[in-house]
Design a protein around this motif. Structure first.
Motif, mmCIF file in Angstrom:
data_model
loop_
_atom_site.group_PDB
_atom_site.id
_atom_site.type_symbol
_atom_site.label_atom_id
_atom_site.label_comp_id
_atom_site.label_asym_id
_atom_site.label_seq_id
_atom_site.Cartn_x
_atom_site.Cartn_y
_atom_site.Cartn_z
ATOM 1 N N LEU A 1 0.809 -1.217 0.000
ATOM 2 C CA LEU A 1 0.000 0.000 0.000
ATOM 3 C C LEU A 1 0.844 1.269 0.000
ATOM 4 O O LEU A 1 0.763 2.081 0.907
ATOM 5 N N ASN A 2 1.703 1.366 -0.991
ATOM 6 C CA ASN A 2 2.467 2.588 -1.099
ATOM 7 C C ASN A 2 1.644 3.676 -1.776
ATOM 8 O O ASN A 2 0.855 3.389 -2.672
ATOM 9 N N PRO A 3 1.825 4.901 -1.350
ATOM 10 C CA PRO A 3 1.094 5.997 -1.998
ATOM 11 C C PRO A 3 1.512 6.142 -3.459
ATOM 12 O O PRO A 3 2.568 5.665 -3.859
ATOM 13 N N GLN A 4 0.654 6.810 -4.206
ATOM 14 C CA GLN A 4 0.935 6.993 -5.617
ATOM 15 C C GLN A 4 0.941 8.463 -5.995
ATOM 16 O O GLN A 4 0.198 9.255 -5.430
ATOM 17 N N LEU A 5 1.789 8.750 -6.958
ATOM 18 C CA LEU A 5 1.836 10.102 -7.503
ATOM 19 C C LEU A 5 0.782 10.157 -8.615
ATOM 20 O O LEU A 5 0.874 9.405 -9.583
#
Ligand SMILES: [Zn+2]
Ligand SMILES: [Zn+2]
Lengths: 333, 384, 318
Positions: free
Chosen positions: A192-196
């Motif tokens: 669940l890494n954030p996204q650009l």
């Protein structure tokens, strides 16, 4: 646009480090970002670095950090400006399909030299530089346009920040040459890494007398691009929080207004740049702040960077805690 | 990756000193010419990429002042600076921006005004802990690597001089080239002042004031604006260890150029570069470097570079014309030099090179070189 | 034809360059013990000189110090004939002088340094050379004056002598010093530049500055697209990217739009009468409290004028 996963972040502390070399500083930030992403340097396809020669006292200032950013026999481009701009360019090269994993690094040692004397060399040498202008004097002019006294300067700081960006779509991972890397990235995207999801940058006019210093059209323009890319119609309601680069106190209100975030309560929850963050690192550091928060709490957030006299250069990035399901490449928001 | 092409190019007349134009005005001249060549106006441009080696002019963030000359106001504008490869790296950056799908048209401008800096200014700010203690300068550093290359590969001063003569003869057909020496002879090169053995004055590039711009357009836009766009087929960057003594065999092996070329050739399916390329614009700051690049780029076997120039293979009329523009040996505004390589390769594909046009160019090679060891390789084609 | 002006600036800047643990140790050994240290890569085993934190080929951190001899083999050489400013002295280094890439015994990189010899006939790749140290060492590479050629016999004798010497004098062990990044003991060196630059003003700015110099007049240039009168005059409108058209004399008086009082002078944005943009310049007031937005100001010209923005010395309350 295709979202881009922010796989890892890392940074040094920010304080004067007279005895520390730039390569070592950059090495610490880079290794922290790799560790955070659970990657090794071999997993990185390309680098975008951000630094300004005259601040480093070094011609082609990226030369000194070639080895610590892993650019030996590898691609690297240096953006002369803030690290957030480098992150935008790194994201562009992923969107272009040129690279899958890009390391973005910014560094500056604000305590290395006389920042006033150095920033005098940013002003055009014919009409403005001879007057003796520097960044602080320009900021004082801008503050006076709001009937505010000359702003206090932040304490000088040295440091580096690093962010690792990667193509979000899993289908693209099949093309990786090394299967173990594909595996590593799959594990990461499950985390669940954030996204650009949006970005924009723009330049304002250079001659201070041409500009309306009470406005920031370049920031409005950069924000408009970033919001439209991220499909945000009402940023004030849709953004959970924002981290902006107020290099001087008065800029907080000015930048917030240009971003459409006047009276926005979740602004600079990190404390902003008041504690002293090096120039050109500040914008990338804002991105790190929102990434760390997005890992804890779902939402959409904004990072802002600016550089040059009265924020002549402006960059905005929107990140989102989108959930990527490992079973397919669909992005659920 | 979205197909992307160069649809226009423009440059200033490169000279020793452009006293009539500020840096911003110089850049604007090149940008305006590129836009006109592409048949568009600044309104059509979605983003701007700049290239310049800022300390040659002693500037911090020069794009703040000069960016307006490239129409950067309220546009996504950034500056790429990687030493000598700044120009080609900016061209690769602009290509990525256009190929990303976010921008349809991207303007790239590189510039340098050497006349505005004290001699060796940019070189003064080298690493104070190491390099500043032993002053050799660019010529000395080149010469060290060249002496070794020449000894190992048997390249002679005469063969290097032939490269220098070829460049200046070609430059005489290029109205924008700085050095105009149509009648230069091998003897004159060999009799010119010795800078550092075996490099003579006329073996070296000049220092120029100049700017060069190209316009990228994405597929769907490019074909509408240009009858024969120059499509980017590959763009590869390789950097290397920075200390001058780290790789004592730089010119001999030139591993960055070799590897970048290998990767780019693989992408395009090039197995016989000498046969398959119709023209090459390569970054040769010194005559000997061109010979070393022939080998690294696979134009000939190791040790055969001298024969290639002896046999006229790389002349305008040869099998693979190299640097019909006159190359860096004739024109060297550093931040623009890489952009000039790409622009000249594109002009050849677009069939707009004028008097130095090579007939029937379908595949063109451009390279960048900097920091004594860094390389960029870009391949342009008339075919997507 | 317009007279073309150049604006000169002198860059006098200095920086504190951090040495970090690796250069600090290298410099200490060089200065205090006349020894050269390299760092060995744990993966490829290459010994690097100059020292650095990471092997670029293996991405491995370097920790292991290795002593490198002050003798070595010439891998490349040249005789430099073109004078170059020696950054250590600020003076041109006398020519001709020899330079070489020298692989020091025990190192896997080469060192670029000066040679005692400057006759190319007496130099060849593969020849053996020995460092000639200066009497006084400061902890820079310049502590070695140059390298001189050595004959195999002389070298054998020297080796025998040095092994005797090293057995008789106790040397400090090579410290595996890796200080944390915040180590205040770490070293930095201060180095500066004093460089001149001459920037072309271009035709339009030259004309503007000449009008200040010769006529004490201030000109703006109109943008035919947005119709703004841009002050100071320039060749193109940054917003519209078109050439400016007619020139308009503005001022001389104007209104303060913003100001910044620093220690010894005040900067201001001044909207001159007839202009659409503000002039950035200096204001001189006896009391900083007099400064306020809306203040009417008038220009004061310098006695001697040279075609420079400071030919207009400053503004003062009208
Ligand atoms: Zn290694
Ligand atoms: Zn206008």
């Amino acid at each position: 646009m295709q979202p881009i996963t922010i796989l890892g972040v890392g940074r040094t502390d920010y304080a004067p480090k007279p005895g520390v070399s730039i390569p070592e500083m950059v090495h610490v930030a880079t290794q922290a970002a790799l560790a955070d992403a659970e990657l090794t340097m071999q997993d990185v396809d390309a680098r975008v670095t951000a630094s300004v020669d005259l601040w480093d006292g070094l011609t082609a200032s990226n030369i000194a950090i070639t080895e610590v950013v892993g650019a030996v026999m590898q691609p690297e481009a240096r953006v002369a400006g803030d690290g957030l701009l480098a992150a935008c360019h790194g994201a562009m090269s992923i969107l272009a399909g040129a690279y899958n994993v890009v390391l973005v690094v910014a560094h500056c040692k604000g305590s290395m030299g006389d920042s006033a004397a150095i920033s005098n060399w940013t002003f055009d040498p014919i009409y403005q530089q001879p007057l003796g202008l520097d960044d602080a004097a320009a900021a004082a002019l801008q503050a006076s346009a709001f009937s505010l006294p000359p702003p206090l300067e932040r304490p000088p700081a040295d440091g580096a920040a690093a962010v690792i960006l990667a193509r979000a779509s899993e289908t693209d991972l099949s093309g990786f040459r090394r299967p173990e890397r594909s595996l590593a990235l799959n594990q990461i995207v499950n985390r669940l890494n954030p996204q650009l999801i949006g970005m924009g940058w723009a330049l304002d006019e250079h001659y201070l007398g041409d500009r309306d210093l009470t406005d920031a059209p370049a920031l409005r323009d950069a924000a408009r691009r970033a919001f439209s890319m991220a499909k945000l119609n009402d940023p004030k309601r849709e953004l959970a929080w924002a981290e902006i680069s107020e290099h001087f106190d008065y800029q907080r209100v000015l930048w917030a207004r240009a971003l459409g975030l006047a009276d926005f309560s979740n602004l600079n929850l990190s404390g902003g740049l008041a504690r002293g963050v090096p120039p050109f690192v500040a914008g990338l550091d804002r991105l790190i702040e929102i990434v760390l928060r997005l890992r804890e709490k779902p939402g959409t957030a904004l990072a802002h960077g600016c550089w040059g006299p009265c924020g002549q250069g402006q960059a905005v990035v929107i990140a989102d805690s989108a959930i990527v399901r490992s079973c397919d490449s669909a992005i659920v928001r | 990756m979205r197909n992307t092409a160069i649809i226009g190019a423009g440059q200033t007349k490169h000279v020793k000193a452009r006293d009539d134009a500020s840096q911003a005005e110089l850049v604007r001249q090149a940008a305006t010419r590129a836009l006109a060549d592409a048949g568009i106006t600044l309104r059509d441009v979605d983003a701007v990429v700049l290239a310049n080696m800022e300390l040659f002019e002693g500037r911090a963030l020069p794009e703040m002042w000069v960016g307006e000359g490239a129409g950067g106001y309220l546009k996504p504008t950034l500056k790429i600076a990687t030493g000598g490869t700044s120009g080609t790296s900016a061209c690769i950056a602009g290509y990525h921006q256009c190929a990303s799908g976010l921008f349809d048209i991207v303007l790239v401008v590189g510039w340098e005004k050497h006349s505005e800096g004290a001699t060796q200014t940019g070189m003064a700010l080298v690493d104070p802990l190491w390099d500043r203690s032993v002053a050799s300068g660019a010529v000395g550093n080149f010469a060290l690597s060249i002496s070794q290359y020449a000894a190992e590969r048997g390249v002679t001063p005469t063969q290097a001089a032939k490269v220098a003569v070829k460049a200046r003869r070609n430059a005489a057909k290029n109205p924008y080239a700085h050095l105009q020496m149509p009648d230069l002879t091998v003897e004159q090169v060999l009799n010119s002042r010795m800078l550092a053995d075996p490099v003579h004055l006329l073996d070296m590039c000049p220092q120029s004031d100049g700017a060069c711009a190209i316009v990228y357009a994405a597929q769907g836009v490019a074909e509408k604006l240009c009858a024969r766009p120059a499509w980017v087929r590959a763009a590869v960057t390789r950097h290397d260890q920075p200390y001058i003594g780290d790789l004592d065999r730089r010119l001999v092996t030139m591993r960055t150029l070799r590897d970048a070329a290998r990767a780019a050739y693989q992408r395009v399916g090039i197995t016989e570069p000498l046969k398959q390329f119709d023209v090459a614009e390569i970054y040769e700051p010194v005559s000997y470097a061109e010979l070393a690049w022939y080998e690294a780029l696979g134009f000939c076997a190791e040790g055969d570079a001298g024969k290639l120039i002896d046999d006229g293979v790389t002349e305008m009329s040869g099998e693979l014309p190299v640097n019909p523009s006159g190359g860096v040996l004739s024109t060297n505004p550093v931040g623009a030099s890489g952009v000039i390589r790409v622009a000249e390769a594109a002009l050849q594909v677009m069939e707009r090179a004028g008097a130095h046009q090579i007939p029937d160019v379908r595949l063109a090679l451009a390279t960048g070189y900097g920091v004594y060891a860094w390389s960029d390789v870009i391949i342009l084609s008339a075919d997507k | 034809m317009t007279e073309l002006l150049k604006i000169s600036h002198t860059m006098t800047l200095a920086w504190r360059y951090g040495a970090s643990w690796y250069f600090a140790e290298f410099i200490r050994a060089l200065r205090d013990e006349q020894r050269l240290l390299g760092l060995r890569c744990p993966i490829c085993r290459r010994v690097y000189l100059p020292p650095r934190p990471v092997c670029g080929n293996c991405h491995a951190e370097l920790r292991e110090w290795v002593e490198v001899k002050d003798s070595g083999t010439v891998r490349a050489f040249t005789i430099v004939h073109t004078p170059i400013i020696d950054p250590t002295t600020g003076q041109p280094r006398p020519t001709p002088y020899g330079m070489a890439l020298i692989q020091l015994d025990g190192a896997d990189t080469t060192l670029n340094h000066y040679l005692a010899e400057n006759d190319p006939a007496k130099l060849q790749i593969g020849m053996r050379v020995q460092a000639v140290w200066r009497a006084e060492r400061k902890g820079t590479l310049n502590d070695i004056a140059h390298f001189a050629s050595i004959s195999p016999i002389a070298e054998r004798d020297a080796q025998a002598a040095s092994s005797q010497a090293s057995s008789s004098k106790l040397q400090s062990p090579i410290s595996n010093l890796h200080s944390p990044i915040s180590n205040p003991q770490s070293l930095f060196i201060t180095a500066g530049v004093n460089l001149s630059f001459n920037y072309a003003a271009g035709k339009a700015a030259s004309r503007f500055l000449i009008a200040l110099r010769d006529e004490k007049k201030i000109f703006g240039a109109r943008c035919p697209s947005c119709q703004r009168v841009l002050v100071p005059a320039r060749s193109f409108c940054p917003r519209c990217f078109v050439d400016t058209s007619d020139w308009v004399e503005v001022g001389p008086n104007g209104t303060l739009g913003a100001f910044a009082a620093t220690d010894n002078l005040a900067f201001a944005l001044i909207r001159l009468d007839g202009a659409d943009t503000a002039l950035v310049h200096r204001v001189n007031v006896t009391n900083a409290d007099e400064l306020r937005i809306g203040l009417r100001v008038a220009p004061v010209f310098a006695e001697t004028r040279r075609g420079h923005i400071l030919d207009l010395a400053y503004f003062q309350p009208a």
